[in-house]
Write an enzyme that holds these catalytic residues in place. Structure first.
Site, PDB file in Angstrom:
ATOM      1  N   HIS A 182       0.906  -1.438  -0.035  1.00 24.59           N
ATOM      2  CA  HIS A 182      -0.394  -0.153  -0.390  1.00 24.59           C
ATOM      3  C   HIS A 182       0.976   1.250   0.076  1.00 24.59           C
ATOM      4  CE1 HIS A 182      -3.452   1.827   0.681  1.00 24.59           C
ATOM      5  NE2 HIS A 182      -4.244   0.741   0.068  1.00 24.59           N
ATOM      6  N   HIS A 282      -6.968  -3.166 -10.751  1.00 27.07           N
ATOM      7  CA  HIS A 282      -7.960  -3.042  -9.268  1.00 27.07           C
ATOM      8  C   HIS A 282      -9.160  -2.484  -9.120  1.00 27.07           C
ATOM      9  CE1 HIS A 282      -7.503   0.918  -6.755  1.00 27.07           C
ATOM     10  NE2 HIS A 282      -7.018   0.166  -6.089  1.00 27.07           N
TER      11      HIS A 282
END
Length: 379
Positions: A182, A282
């Site tokens: 992340h 994504h």
């Protein structure tokens, strides 16, 4: 056929839907969700309305080129998310007009279904084993989770060991695991953590470093054999180009609601195919974003796996299928998502429910984290 209206709807939990309608009543839906920046994307539609009301909605490439290049300033998350939502809606409208799925107009079908993965663990990963077991009961065979909470430039071996233990806990429940750094992990720790995780056989490590650091990503890719994935913070084929050329990435993750829409991501995927790089879009977003991803999956040979937001921790109050009337189109079967067969994007949206929900638009913001010393920490 001319565009008469371009409407936007900011709906919970954190989505922005787009509806395009023609003078003769034809319509299409898209999704321009940009997490935490819905108001900015919504504002960008003022310029898109000025340019495209009265335009032929079937001329999708021409609309895209004018929207991208005609405003002089181009790219970035806000403008490209607005363009993505508009473009998706145009494919939906065109497919409905001709009675075919969008994928039929993009080269035709190459697969019957695509493997899906779901999220576990939350922002600060917790209860991994129980969450993995719950996903297994839903039929999933693959999950993704955050590797760590906030992590200093220099951490302790204990923190790294905890990451390994969480991965093993999920794998013990029969799950293949993708691990999302992340962008929270800085280079000194990313090298150590990636090396420590290498024997575990992960599906991928995602954003082991921020895409702002292409040199570091290229170096990291030479250190470990685990596939490196990134791309949610890249917004066009030009953004992806240097990462592919440098051999810094094994799996690209364009977001079809951030990176210019379906056709732009099809072009990005074709670039990746030339470098033998896989695509795993994504999509922790809403139903129209996922439906768009499935159009891409249908016609893209190197698309490997699909993220979906069913039950994700962000979906408070409204889960993935809340606004969808034909829920089977986006419901996984034994961990796989079927290729939609309906026209356009293949999903039917409850327009009345969307309009009602948009009366109280969300104001979703990602959290701001800080280290113990008070300095800013990446979320």
């Amino acid at each position: 056929m001319k565009i008469a209206r371009i409407e936007t709807f900011v709906v919970p939990p954190r989505w922005l839907f787009v509806r395009v309608e023609t003078q003769d009543g034809a319509f299409g839906w898209g999704e321009a969700s940009l997490e935490g920046w819905a108001e900015s994307v919504d504002g960008a539609f003022e310029a898109l309305r000025d340019r495209f009301i009265g335009h032929d909605p079937r001329r999708i490439e021409d609309i895209w080129q004018v929207a991208y290049r005609g405003g002089f300033y181009r790219g970035g998350p806000v403008l490209m998310s607005a363009l993505a939502g508009l473009e998706q809606a145009l494919w939906d409208l065109k497919g409905r007009h001709y009675g075919v799925p969008a994928w039929e107009m993009l080269g035709g079908q190459v697969r019957e279904f695509i493997r899906a993965y779901a999220w576990i663990g939350g922002d600060r990963p917790d209860d991994v084993a129980a969450n993995a077991a719950a996903r297994r009961e839903q039929g999933f065979t693959a999950v993704k989770m955050n590797a760590t909470a906030e992590l200093d430039f220099l951490g302790t071996p204990k923190l790294l060991d905890e990451v390994v233990q969480r991965v093993r806990a999920a794998q013990a429940e029969g799950m293949d695991v993708g691990l999302d750094f992340h962008g929270r992990v800085h280079k000194p720790m990313a090298k150590q953590l990636a090396k420590l995780l290498e024997p575990l056989g992960l599906l991928f490590i995602e954003e082991p470093l921020l895409s702002e650091n292409p040199e570091g990503l290229a170096q990291l890719s030479q250190l470990v054999s685990t596939p490196i994935a990134l791309g949610e913070r890249l917004y066009s084929r030009w953004d992806f180009k240097p990462f592919l050329a440098a051999g810094a990435v094994d799996i690209i993750q364009p977001d079809l609601s951030h990176a210019g829409g379906i056709l732009e991501c099809r072009k990005i995927a074709a670039m990746a195919e030339a470098y033998d790089v896989a695509v795993a879009p994504h999509c922790p977003l809403g139903p129209l974003a996922l439906a768009s991803c499935l159009q891409l999956a249908a016609c893209t040979p190197n698309l490997a796996i699909q993220e979906m937001s069913l039950g994700i921790h962000y979906n408070v109050g409204h889960d993935l299928l809340h606004f969808v009337t034909n829920k089977d189109a986006l419901t996984p079967v034994e961990g796989n998502l079927p290729i939609p067969q309906g026209p356009g994007l293949g999903v039917e949206i409850d327009e009345a429910a969307v309009r009602e929900a948009a009366k109280e638009p969300h104001r979703w913001r990602n959290p701001v984290w800080r280290y113990k010393d008070g300095s800013f920490a990446e979320w």
